[in-house]
Design an enzyme around this catalytic site. Structure first.
Site, mmCIF file in Angstrom:
data_model
loop_
_atom_site.group_PDB
_atom_site.id
_atom_site.type_symbol
_atom_site.label_atom_id
_atom_site.label_comp_id
_atom_site.label_asym_id
_atom_site.label_seq_id
_atom_site.Cartn_x
_atom_site.Cartn_y
_atom_site.Cartn_z
ATOM 1 N N TRP A 1 57.838 58.222 40.815
ATOM 2 C CA TRP A 1 58.466 59.336 41.166
ATOM 3 C C TRP A 1 58.653 59.530 42.778
ATOM 4 C CZ3 TRP A 1 56.478 60.723 36.132
ATOM 5 C CH2 TRP A 1 57.502 61.045 35.364
ATOM 6 N N HIS B 1 54.356 65.433 39.049
ATOM 7 C CA HIS B 1 54.704 64.201 38.780
ATOM 8 C C HIS B 1 54.316 63.293 40.114
ATOM 9 C CE1 HIS B 1 57.947 65.636 35.650
ATOM 10 N NE2 HIS B 1 56.576 65.150 34.962
ATOM 11 N N ARG C 1 47.603 64.243 32.626
ATOM 12 C CA ARG C 1 48.780 64.385 31.559
ATOM 13 C C ARG C 1 47.801 64.781 30.137
ATOM 14 N NH1 ARG C 1 50.734 59.927 28.170
ATOM 15 N NH2 ARG C 1 52.636 60.561 27.394
ATOM 16 N N HIS D 1 48.840 68.046 28.115
ATOM 17 C CA HIS D 1 49.334 67.980 26.787
ATOM 18 C C HIS D 1 48.494 68.570 25.808
ATOM 19 C CE1 HIS D 1 52.501 64.516 27.063
ATOM 20 N NE2 HIS D 1 52.263 65.179 28.173
ATOM 21 N N ASP E 1 64.738 64.981 34.740
ATOM 22 C CA ASP E 1 64.606 65.818 36.260
ATOM 23 C C ASP E 1 65.542 66.651 36.574
ATOM 24 O OD1 ASP E 1 61.642 64.795 36.717
ATOM 25 O OD2 ASP E 1 62.694 62.937 37.086
#
Length: 329
Positions: A193, A177, A53, A57, A246
């Site tokens: 997820w 994810h 992540r 980012h 989603d």
């Protein structure tokens, strides 16, 4: 792509240009050491999701119009990591500080992106080609640069154009994810997820189809056969959590077709994910030869053109002379 390799004149210092970033041998050696240290750290701390992540980012702020943002390490600054979209990433930044302290020569930008690459590989994902040489920046981007699925597909498409990513890139990257879970303090939702977090596979797309199977539109002549195949593939609900954003993945054909493709062919997902990840990690990352090597390449190119031109003139002149002699006889 053509590649030119030259030497700077210093011992153990080489340049790989035209497709490879300019780094010296010592820097490349440090990268390999940092890769090993990251592998151990991510395994021991079980922090693959947040490291990936962080890489996403930092890179996802790129803007092709202003040539700002991108994988430049600016997310290490409070002005950026304190933005609402970056909640929780200070933990990953601190983990990377441990690597930086051991390998101070390496830029934060390279460490963050290398951490993302290692995070994917250590959880069973594909091997991603990593080219070092990113420069750190202290210029932070404003909030709102990252894709936000809750703002709808139009916003998402505009954001992808700004980042120079295509629909397929986004869908493939969304498959990551699978490594994480929703966090109450970040998205107001809580739950995994998939039923196998920390295992990199295509189950995110299977879960999407499972959740929205009734909304799928079937246009193919063999629609019923295909639908039965997918029903067999995705099975029944396994209690995993999908958040409302989603749903955007299933809103437009451009996204939905790739979701179905990746759900059916896991090998294709892994291949195209590796390509999309590499592309994201290099947004705005310009790779060109040093100034003196660039002119050396141009000079070499001219040196080939001149002999070829002279040879061509000689050949044409010879043909003309032979033609005149034949005509005189």
């Amino acid at each position: 792509m053509e590649r030119y390799v030259g030497f700077s004149g210093k011992r153990n210092r080489c340049f790989c240009c035209m497709g490879k970033t300019v780094v010296d041998a010592e820097y490349q050696e440090e990268i390999e050491k940092a890769r090993r240290d990251l592998r151990a750290l991510i395994f021991n701390k079980t922090c693959a999701p947040i490291m990936l992540r962080l890489a996403f980012h930092d890179a996802g702020t790129y803007c092709k119009h202003t040539q700002t943002g991108g994988p430049n390490g600016s997310i290490r600054k409070p002005e950026e990591f304190e933005q609402s979209c970056n909640k929780g990433l200070k933990v990953a930044i601190d983990f990377c500080e441990e690597i930086k302290s051991k390998h101070p020569k390496i830029s934060y930008a390279d460490i963050f992106q290398l951490a993302g690459v290692v995070a994917v590989e250590i959880t069973g994902g594909p091997t991603i080609d990593f080219i070092p040489g990113r420069k750190d920046s202290n210029e932070c981007t404003e909030e709102g640069r990252l894709p936000d699925l809750e703002k709808g597909p139009i916003h998402l498409m505009d954001t992808l154009k700004r980042m120079v990513l295509c629909y397929m890139d986004f869908v493939a990257l969304s498959g990551a994810h699978v490594m994480d879970r929703t966090q109450k303090n970040r998205s107001n939702f809580d739950g995994p997820w998939t039923d196998k977090p920390l295992k990199f596979d295509n189950s995110y797309f299977i879960n999407l189809l499972r959740e929205y199977r009734e909304e799928l539109v079937w246009h193919e002549p063999q629609a019923l056969v295909r639908r039965e195949f997918l029903n067999l593939l995705i099975g029944e609900s396994d209690g995993t959590s999908l958040i409302p954003s989603d749903r955007t993945m299933m809103t437009f054909d451009e996204f939905r077709c790739d979701v179905m493709k990746y759900a059916e062919i896991p090998e294709l997902f892994l291949k195209e994910y590796a390509q999309a990840h590499k592309k994201l990690s290099e947004l705005g990352f310009i790779k060109k030869p040093p100034f003196h090597l660039y002119h050396k390449m141009k000079k070499n190119k001219k040196s080939y053109v001149l002999p070829q031109t002279i040879a061509g003139v000689i050949i044409v002149a010879s043909i003309i002379m032979v033609w005149y002699r034949v005509k005189e006889k």
